[in-house]
Write a protein that holds these residues in place. Structure first.
Motif, PDB file in Angstrom:
ATOM      1  N   ILE A   1       0.839  -1.206   0.000  1.00 17.07           N
ATOM      2  CA  ILE A   1       0.000   0.000   0.000  1.00 17.07           C
ATOM      3  C   ILE A   1       0.872   1.253   0.000  1.00 17.07           C
ATOM      4  O   ILE A   1       0.600   2.216  -0.719  1.00 17.07           O
ATOM      5  CB  ILE A   1      -0.972  -0.006   1.203  1.00 17.07           C
ATOM      6  CG1 ILE A   1      -1.997  -1.148   1.059  1.00 17.07           C
ATOM      7  CG2 ILE A   1      -1.668   1.341   1.359  1.00 17.07           C
ATOM      8  CD1 ILE A   1      -2.905  -1.049  -0.155  1.00 17.07           C
ATOM      9  N   VAL A   2       1.936   1.267   0.783  1.00 21.46           N
ATOM     10  CA  VAL A   2       2.848   2.419   0.804  1.00 21.46           C
ATOM     11  C   VAL A   2       3.463   2.618  -0.583  1.00 21.46           C
ATOM     12  O   VAL A   2       3.546   3.743  -1.076  1.00 21.46           O
ATOM     13  CB  VAL A   2       3.936   2.245   1.889  1.00 21.46           C
ATOM     14  CG1 VAL A   2       5.047   3.261   1.730  1.00 21.46           C
ATOM     15  CG2 VAL A   2       3.315   2.337   3.274  1.00 21.46           C
ATOM     16  N   ARG A   3       3.871   1.527  -1.215  1.00 20.66           N
ATOM     17  CA  ARG A   3       4.426   1.631  -2.573  1.00 20.66           C
ATOM     18  C   ARG A   3       3.379   2.187  -3.530  1.00 20.66           C
ATOM     19  O   ARG A   3       3.666   3.059  -4.349  1.00 20.66           O
ATOM     20  CB  ARG A   3       4.911   0.272  -3.061  1.00 20.66           C
ATOM     21  CG  ARG A   3       5.449   0.329  -4.480  1.00 20.66           C
ATOM     22  CD  ARG A   3       6.096  -0.985  -4.891  1.00 20.66           C
ATOM     23  NE  ARG A   3       6.650  -0.870  -6.219  1.00 20.66           N
ATOM     24  CZ  ARG A   3       6.132  -1.457  -7.289  1.00 20.66           C
ATOM     25  NH1 ARG A   3       5.062  -2.220  -7.193  1.00 20.66           N
ATOM     26  NH2 ARG A   3       6.695  -1.313  -8.460  1.00 20.66           N
ATOM     27  N   SER A   4       2.161   1.702  -3.415  1.00 17.36           N
ATOM     28  CA  SER A   4       1.114   2.178  -4.322  1.00 17.36           C
ATOM     29  C   SER A   4       0.819   3.658  -4.087  1.00 17.36           C
ATOM     30  O   SER A   4       0.559   4.400  -5.038  1.00 17.36           O
ATOM     31  CB  SER A   4      -0.162   1.352  -4.161  1.00 17.36           C
ATOM     32  OG  SER A   4      -0.873   1.696  -2.981  1.00 17.36           O
ATOM     33  N   ALA A   5       0.884   4.101  -2.834  1.00 22.89           N
ATOM     34  CA  ALA A   5       0.651   5.515  -2.535  1.00 22.89           C
ATOM     35  C   ALA A   5       1.707   6.385  -3.212  1.00 22.89           C
ATOM     36  O   ALA A   5       1.402   7.475  -3.698  1.00 22.89           O
ATOM     37  CB  ALA A   5       0.640   5.738  -1.025  1.00 22.89           C
ATOM     38  N   ALA A   6       2.937   5.891  -3.271  1.00 26.44           N
ATOM     39  CA  ALA A   6       3.995   6.631  -3.977  1.00 26.44           C
ATOM     40  C   ALA A   6       3.706   6.679  -5.473  1.00 26.44           C
ATOM     41  O   ALA A   6       3.928   7.709  -6.127  1.00 26.44           O
ATOM     42  CB  ALA A   6       5.348   5.992  -3.706  1.00 26.44           C
ATOM     43  N   LEU A   7       3.180   5.583  -6.029  1.00 25.40           N
ATOM     44  CA  LEU A   7       2.863   5.544  -7.461  1.00 25.40           C
ATOM     45  C   LEU A   7       1.693   6.463  -7.815  1.00 25.40           C
ATOM     46  O   LEU A   7       1.558   6.869  -8.970  1.00 25.40           O
ATOM     47  CB  LEU A   7       2.561   4.112  -7.893  1.00 25.40           C
ATOM     48  CG  LEU A   7       3.741   3.140  -7.865  1.00 25.40           C
ATOM     49  CD1 LEU A   7       3.277   1.721  -8.181  1.00 25.40           C
ATOM     50  CD2 LEU A   7       4.830   3.581  -8.838  1.00 25.40           C
TER      51      LEU A   7
END
Length: 139
Positions: A77-83
């Protein structure tokens, strides 16, 4: 000093019975971080440590305070928030890059972890009220 650690003048990082050693925790987290593009394969991960999936799950939970699945989901989820900062990527594309079956599955998981939908998060980014690191504070 933690229970089970020997005193030699320095604090020794040794695991409490039933926990993973600090080096094992770091390795497990690195292995999971390398797999953020897909769902966690717990049997494969546990095998890396010579443990059963249930034994690894229990030791990780006792050591970190959350299950490996939860830790891995939060990092996805953190990675997706960056994307979400990249307006050229659709929510479906971000979902796919972060190992979610589809946009709906991704949205449900995102809301469960961060409390808002990815679309709302993206709108807040555009308004300038969110930064990449904000997802780390929420997760």
């Amino acid at each position: 000093m933690r229970r089970g650690a020997a005193w030699t003048g320095d604090v020794v990082a040794q695991p409490v019975r039933g926990e993973l050693a600090p080096m094992q925790i770091r390795l497990a987290q690195e292995l999971m971080a390398d797999q953020l593009h897909r769902a966690l394969n717990l049997p494969e991960l546990a095998a890396q440590f010579g443990m059963s999936p249930a034994g690894f799950r229990k030791a990780f939970l006792q050591s970190v305070g959350m299950t490996p699945q939860r830790w891995h989901l939060r990092r996805r989820i953190v990675r997706s928030a960056a994307l979400l900062h990249d307006d050229d990527l659709t929510l479906g594309e971000i979902a796919g890059q972060c190992g979610f079956a589809d946009r709906q599955h991704y949205t449900k998981a995102f809301r469960r972890i961060l409390g808002v939908t990815p679309g709302y998060w993206r709108r807040r980014i555009r308004m300038g009220t969110l930064r990449v690191g904000d997802a780390l504070k929420c997760s």
